[in-house]
Scaffold this motif. Structure first.
Motif, short mmCIF file in Angstrom:
data_model
loop_
_atom_site.label_atom_id
_atom_site.label_comp_id
_atom_site.label_asym_id
_atom_site.label_seq_id
_atom_site.Cartn_x
_atom_site.Cartn_y
_atom_site.Cartn_z
N LEU A 69 -11.10 -0.17 -5.58
CA LEU A 69 -11.72 1.23 -5.29
C LEU A 69 -12.30 1.47 -3.91
CD1 LEU A 69 -12.31 3.92 -6.86
CD2 LEU A 69 -14.26 2.92 -7.64
N ILE A 70 -11.51 2.60 -3.52
CA ILE A 70 -12.33 2.80 -1.96
C ILE A 70 -12.33 4.09 -1.59
CG2 ILE A 70 -11.52 2.49 0.50
CD1 ILE A 70 -9.41 0.55 -0.33
N ASN A 71 -13.78 4.42 -1.63
CA ASN A 71 -14.31 5.85 -1.53
C ASN A 71 -13.64 6.80 -2.41
OD1 ASN A 71 -15.68 5.10 1.00
ND2 ASN A 71 -13.85 5.41 2.31
N GLY A 72 -13.76 6.43 -3.86
CA GLY A 72 -13.34 7.22 -4.90
C GLY A 72 -11.82 7.24 -5.12
N VAL A 73 -11.14 6.38 -4.15
CA VAL A 73 -9.65 6.19 -4.49
C VAL A 73 -9.18 4.92 -5.05
CG1 VAL A 73 -7.43 6.46 -3.19
CG2 VAL A 73 -9.12 8.13 -2.76
N HIS A 74 -8.50 4.82 -6.20
CA HIS A 74 -7.93 3.73 -6.74
C HIS A 74 -6.65 3.38 -5.91
CE1 HIS A 74 -10.55 5.14 -9.87
NE2 HIS A 74 -10.53 3.80 -10.10
N VAL A 75 -6.91 2.26 -5.09
CA VAL A 75 -5.59 1.84 -4.42
C VAL A 75 -5.02 0.68 -5.17
CG1 VAL A 75 -4.74 0.62 -2.17
CG2 VAL A 75 -6.83 2.55 -2.24
N VAL A 76 -3.50 1.04 -5.73
CA VAL A 76 -3.12 -0.21 -6.33
C VAL A 76 -1.96 -0.40 -5.35
CG1 VAL A 76 -1.45 -0.49 -8.24
CG2 VAL A 76 -3.48 1.01 -8.49
N TYR A 77 -1.82 -2.01 -5.33
CA TYR A 77 -0.79 -2.66 -4.57
C TYR A 77 0.32 -3.20 -5.40
CZ TYR A 77 -3.99 -2.06 -0.67
OH TYR A 77 -4.74 -1.65 0.06
N SER A 78 1.66 -2.88 -5.24
CA SER A 78 2.71 -3.32 -6.44
C SER A 78 3.84 -3.64 -5.58
CB SER A 78 2.99 -1.83 -7.03
OG SER A 78 3.72 -2.06 -8.19
N HIS A 79 4.67 -4.59 -6.32
CA HIS A 79 5.81 -5.11 -5.89
C HIS A 79 6.81 -4.28 -6.39
CE1 HIS A 79 8.33 -8.16 -4.24
NE2 HIS A 79 9.16 -8.34 -5.38
N VAL A 80 7.76 -3.76 -5.46
CA VAL A 80 8.91 -2.80 -5.95
C VAL A 80 10.06 -3.04 -5.89
CG1 VAL A 80 9.75 -0.41 -6.13
CG2 VAL A 80 7.15 -0.80 -5.93
N ALA A 81 11.05 -3.45 -6.83
CA ALA A 81 12.30 -4.15 -6.35
C ALA A 81 13.24 -3.21 -7.09
CB ALA A 81 12.59 -5.57 -7.20
N GLY A 82 14.61 -2.90 -6.44
CA GLY A 82 15.43 -2.05 -7.18
C GLY A 82 16.75 -1.79 -6.40
N SER A 83 17.26 -0.75 -6.56
CA SER A 83 18.61 -0.31 -5.76
C SER A 83 18.47 0.73 -4.64
CB SER A 83 19.42 0.31 -6.77
OG SER A 83 19.01 1.45 -7.31
N PHE A 84 17.28 0.31 -3.86
CA PHE A 84 16.98 1.13 -2.62
C PHE A 84 17.00 0.30 -1.24
CE2 PHE A 84 13.02 -0.20 -4.56
CZ PHE A 84 12.38 -0.68 -3.51
N PRO A 85 17.42 0.96 -0.17
CA PRO A 85 17.24 0.11 1.13
C PRO A 85 15.98 -0.57 1.40
CG PRO A 85 18.14 2.55 1.24
CD PRO A 85 17.49 2.24 0.04
N GLY A 86 15.86 -1.70 2.09
CA GLY A 86 14.75 -2.55 2.15
C GLY A 86 14.13 -3.21 0.93
N SER A 87 14.94 -3.19 -0.39
CA SER A 87 14.41 -3.77 -1.54
C SER A 87 14.23 -5.46 -1.36
CB SER A 87 15.00 -3.43 -2.83
OG SER A 87 14.78 -4.11 -3.91
N PRO A 88 13.29 -6.24 -1.87
CA PRO A 88 12.06 -5.39 -2.47
C PRO A 88 11.16 -5.02 -1.39
CG PRO A 88 12.24 -8.01 -2.47
CD PRO A 88 13.26 -7.45 -1.94
N ILE A 89 10.15 -4.35 -1.99
CA ILE A 89 8.91 -4.05 -1.12
C ILE A 89 7.59 -3.86 -1.75
CG2 ILE A 89 9.34 -1.63 -1.51
CD1 ILE A 89 8.79 -0.97 1.64
N ASP A 90 6.39 -4.15 -1.02
CA ASP A 90 5.18 -4.10 -1.54
C ASP A 90 4.64 -2.50 -1.03
OD1 ASP A 90 5.25 -6.50 -2.85
OD2 ASP A 90 4.14 -7.55 -1.29
#
Length: 109
Positions: A69-90
């Motif tokens: 939680l940073i200044n009222g904003v919930h920042v979620v870091y997520s590992h995303v993998a799939g059928s898109f250029p550059g996969s996987p990415i955080d």
């Protein structure tokens, strides 16, 4: 590995993201905002259209691994993998919550 505890609206969004555009749009306030890939989508109909379009372009899985939680904003870091250029990415998903819904979401690298 221990399970990540996310605020209810964010957990609901991540579940809805696997279901479809209508479910995703319902996670937002009526004037909710999504910023993704340099574009801004305002309101549930625009968010629904954004999700519908991205769903036709790519398939992916999302695995959140950190939240802060940073200044009222919930920042979620997520590992995303799939059928898109550059996969996987955080990705960094910055959520502002309001009355049990998401008022804004910004997706960045």
């Amino acid at each position: 590995m221990s399970a990540l505890t996310l605020p209810d609206p964010i957990a609901a969004y991540l579940t809805a993201d696997t279901r479809g555009p209508d479910d995703v749009a319902r996670c937002f306030t009526p004037q909710g905002v999504v910023k993704d890939k340099g574009q801004t989508h305002i309101g549930r109909e625009a968010i629904k259209a954004w999700k519908a379009e991205s769903s036709t372009l790519y398939t992916y899985t999302t695995e959140p691994f950190s939240v802060e939680l940073i200044n009222g904003v919930h920042v979620v870091y997520s590992h995303v993998a799939g059928s898109f250029p550059g996969s996987p990415i955080d990705l960094k998903l910055s959520f502002r919550l309001e009355r049990g819904l998401i008022s804004s979401l910004e997706i960045t690298v």
